[in-house]
Design an enzyme around this catalytic site. Structure first.
Site, mmCIF file in Angstrom:
data_model
loop_
_atom_site.group_PDB
_atom_site.id
_atom_site.type_symbol
_atom_site.label_atom_id
_atom_site.label_comp_id
_atom_site.label_asym_id
_atom_site.label_seq_id
_atom_site.Cartn_x
_atom_site.Cartn_y
_atom_site.Cartn_z
ATOM 1 N N GLY A 196 3.828 -7.872 -3.881
ATOM 2 C CA GLY A 196 4.872 -8.013 -3.171
ATOM 3 C C GLY A 196 5.079 -8.971 -2.397
ATOM 4 O O GLY A 196 4.475 -10.173 -2.531
ATOM 5 N N GLY A 228 1.451 -10.490 -0.901
ATOM 6 C CA GLY A 228 0.740 -10.733 -1.948
ATOM 7 C C GLY A 228 1.413 -12.143 -2.529
ATOM 8 O O GLY A 228 0.797 -13.266 -2.949
ATOM 9 N N ARG A 234 1.656 8.959 9.728
ATOM 10 C CA ARG A 234 0.672 7.818 9.777
ATOM 11 C C ARG A 234 -0.602 8.379 8.877
ATOM 12 O O ARG A 234 -1.439 7.468 8.095
ATOM 13 C CB ARG A 234 0.099 7.462 11.146
ATOM 14 C CG ARG A 234 0.941 6.353 11.855
ATOM 15 C CD ARG A 234 0.117 6.174 13.100
ATOM 16 N NE ARG A 234 1.299 5.204 14.022
ATOM 17 C CZ ARG A 234 1.496 4.135 13.977
ATOM 18 N NH1 ARG A 234 0.980 3.296 13.091
ATOM 19 N NH2 ARG A 234 2.683 3.430 14.563
ATOM 20 N N VAL A 244 -6.044 -6.895 3.337
ATOM 21 C CA VAL A 244 -4.785 -7.028 4.305
ATOM 22 C C VAL A 244 -4.106 -5.593 4.394
ATOM 23 O O VAL A 244 -3.510 -5.485 5.411
ATOM 24 C CB VAL A 244 -3.976 -7.929 3.525
ATOM 25 C CG1 VAL A 244 -2.740 -8.245 4.489
ATOM 26 C CG2 VAL A 244 -4.612 -9.365 3.256
ATOM 27 N N THR A 245 -4.108 -4.752 3.456
ATOM 28 C CA THR A 245 -3.487 -3.561 3.494
ATOM 29 C C THR A 245 -3.600 -2.517 4.834
ATOM 30 O O THR A 245 -4.811 -2.578 5.433
ATOM 31 C CB THR A 245 -3.834 -2.508 2.367
ATOM 32 O OG1 THR A 245 -3.594 -3.235 1.333
ATOM 33 C CG2 THR A 245 -3.055 -1.264 2.183
ATOM 34 N N ASN A 246 -2.526 -2.088 5.485
ATOM 35 C CA ASN A 246 -2.762 -1.391 6.651
ATOM 36 C C ASN A 246 -2.866 0.045 6.394
ATOM 37 O O ASN A 246 -2.455 0.516 5.037
ATOM 38 C CB ASN A 246 -1.483 -1.462 7.417
ATOM 39 C CG ASN A 246 -1.304 -2.724 8.294
ATOM 40 O OD1 ASN A 246 -2.488 -3.259 8.753
ATOM 41 N ND2 ASN A 246 -0.475 -3.165 8.656
ATOM 42 N N ASP A 303 -2.467 -12.068 14.385
ATOM 43 C CA ASP A 303 -2.264 -11.663 16.028
ATOM 44 C C ASP A 303 -2.416 -12.778 16.796
ATOM 45 O O ASP A 303 -1.574 -13.092 17.569
ATOM 46 C CB ASP A 303 -3.160 -10.640 16.321
ATOM 47 C CG ASP A 303 -2.904 -8.958 15.731
ATOM 48 O OD1 ASP A 303 -1.733 -8.950 15.397
ATOM 49 O OD2 ASP A 303 -4.037 -8.399 15.531
ATOM 50 N N ARG A 332 0.508 -15.083 16.488
ATOM 51 C CA ARG A 332 1.660 -14.729 17.264
ATOM 52 C C ARG A 332 1.565 -15.060 18.663
ATOM 53 O O ARG A 332 2.535 -15.616 19.388
ATOM 54 C CB ARG A 332 1.676 -13.053 17.185
ATOM 55 C CG ARG A 332 2.200 -12.857 15.693
ATOM 56 C CD ARG A 332 2.355 -11.367 15.377
ATOM 57 N NE ARG A 332 3.169 -11.282 14.156
ATOM 58 C CZ ARG A 332 2.848 -10.275 13.320
ATOM 59 N NH1 ARG A 332 2.053 -9.143 13.608
ATOM 60 N NH2 ARG A 332 3.531 -9.775 12.134
ATOM 61 N N HIS A 388 -6.414 -3.944 14.768
ATOM 62 C CA HIS A 388 -5.125 -4.380 14.489
ATOM 63 C C HIS A 388 -4.195 -3.621 14.827
ATOM 64 O O HIS A 388 -4.072 -2.459 14.874
ATOM 65 C CB HIS A 388 -4.913 -4.472 12.959
ATOM 66 C CG HIS A 388 -3.604 -5.278 12.391
ATOM 67 N ND1 HIS A 388 -3.046 -6.391 13.180
ATOM 68 C CD2 HIS A 388 -2.753 -4.996 11.547
ATOM 69 C CE1 HIS A 388 -2.095 -6.844 12.645
ATOM 70 N NE2 HIS A 388 -1.867 -5.907 11.537
#
Ligand code: NAD
Length: 309
Positions: free
Chosen positions: A12, A15, A89, A119-121, A149, A152, A176
């Site tokens: 996606g 990735g 959630r 990486v997936t949440n 983070d 940013r 995170h």
């Protein structure tokens, strides 16, 4: 000597952009994997056809078959769903937990010595799933969140002070998202703590914007979430591991008593080298900072408790 091999699971936004960044450094061949037939093959071919123009020799292939990932040095896990309207959630947690479990089991079987970058949440909880599914030691299961983070935070510090982002450095701890803990006294511009350069009020405004950094991008994009900066963050971690650079980067790792926490993945500064997480860098927190860290760890624990057994 063969070139390094990095598998990126999930073709996606995050990735595919990660695959592009890694290939363009020329550091490793990249195998892009997705469950959707044709998607990784198409993006892989498109990326491979960019190589002559960009001028790198990395081989990029796309596949739905884990056999092609065998012998990877690093496996990056970006596969998962984004939260859909009407999805809680907790729904997201259990759906992504089952995706991460299945992809990590398959990838680990073919690359038993790989280092996993998750990486997936929800990130910290998915690290727990990946560790259990792989059976890998804590050194080889690392979550990407802190690099993003802190990038940013650095962006906002540089913008506020009208200085180059290159001269900024930011220090963030914790889970995170909403509960991350930016440490202003260790966040610097050319070595000068930002507490010397900005008012408490402005620092708090920048910290709040950093905490909401993901949501700010989502609100603008309307569909999908951030991927350029997340992919850049993963590529920085990959670079530090493959070149054994031993960069000190904030990552989610399984704590073993450090920062007063045990058995939980939480973001802390670590040394990233050829063995993965070489060590945790521990600093003494003020009472306030420790309270915020504990609250952040408690929110990770809450999610972990909800994970399917
Ligand atoms: N840790 C962070 O800081 C951070 C930052 C950005 C995004 N993310 C998370 O990364 C994930 C990916 O984000 P994205 O924007 O790339 O999403 P995306 O929807 O663009 O891509 C996800 C991909 O995963 C694939 N997929 C789903 N199930 C799969 C399976 N079983 N096997 C293989 N592939 C599968 C989908 O087909 C899709 O191509 C999300 O969970 C997102 O929340 C985390």
């Amino acid at each position: 000597m063969a070139r390094h091999k990095v598998t990126v699971i999930g073709a996606g936004n995050v990735g595919a952009t990660t695959a592009q960044r890694i290939a363009e450094t020329g550091l490793a061949d990249v195998v892009l994997v997705d469950i959707v037939e044709g998607l990784p093959q198409g993006k892989g071919l498109d990326l491979a056809e960019a190589a002559p123009v960009v001028g790198h020799d990395a081989r990029i292939t796309g596949t739905n078959d884990y056999a092609a990932t065998a012998g990877s040095n690093i496996v990056v896990v970006t596969s998962g769903l984004a939260r859909q309207p009407g999805m809680s959630r907790d729904d997201l947690l259990s759906k992504n937990a089952s995706i991460v479990k299945s992809v990590v089991e398959q990838a680990a079987r073919h690359s038993p010595h790989a280092i996993l970058i998750v990486v997936t949440n929800p990130l910290d909880a998915m690290c727990h799933v990946a560790m259990k599914a792989s059976g890998f030691p804590r050194e080889r299961v690392i979550g990407m969140a802190g690099v993003l983070d802190s990038a940013r935070f650095r962006t906002f510090i540089a913008e506020e002070l009208g200085v180059s982002v290159v001269d900024t450095h930011a220090f963030v701890l914790g889970g995170h998202g909403d509960t991350m803990v930016p440490l202003a006294r260790y966040s610097t511009v050319a070595g000068i703590p930002i507490t010397e350069l900005l008012s408490r009020e402005r620092i708090e405004a920048l910290e709040t914007r950093t905490r909401n950094g993901g949501a700010e991008v989502v609100a603008l994009l309307k569909t999908g979430s951030a991927f350029y900066a997340p992919a850049a963050a993963v590529a920085e971690m990959v670079d530090s591991i493959l070149l054994d650079r031993r960069r000190v980067l904030p990552c989610a790792v399984l704590l073993d008593g450090e920062y007063g926490t045990k058995g939980l993945f939480v973001g802390v500064p670590v040394v990233l080298g050829e063995r993965g997480m070489e060590r945790v860098i521990e600093i003494k927190l003020t009472a306030d900072e420790q309270r915020s860290f504990n609250a952040s760890a408690a929110s990770v624990q809450e999610l972990v408790d909800k994970l399917p057994a």
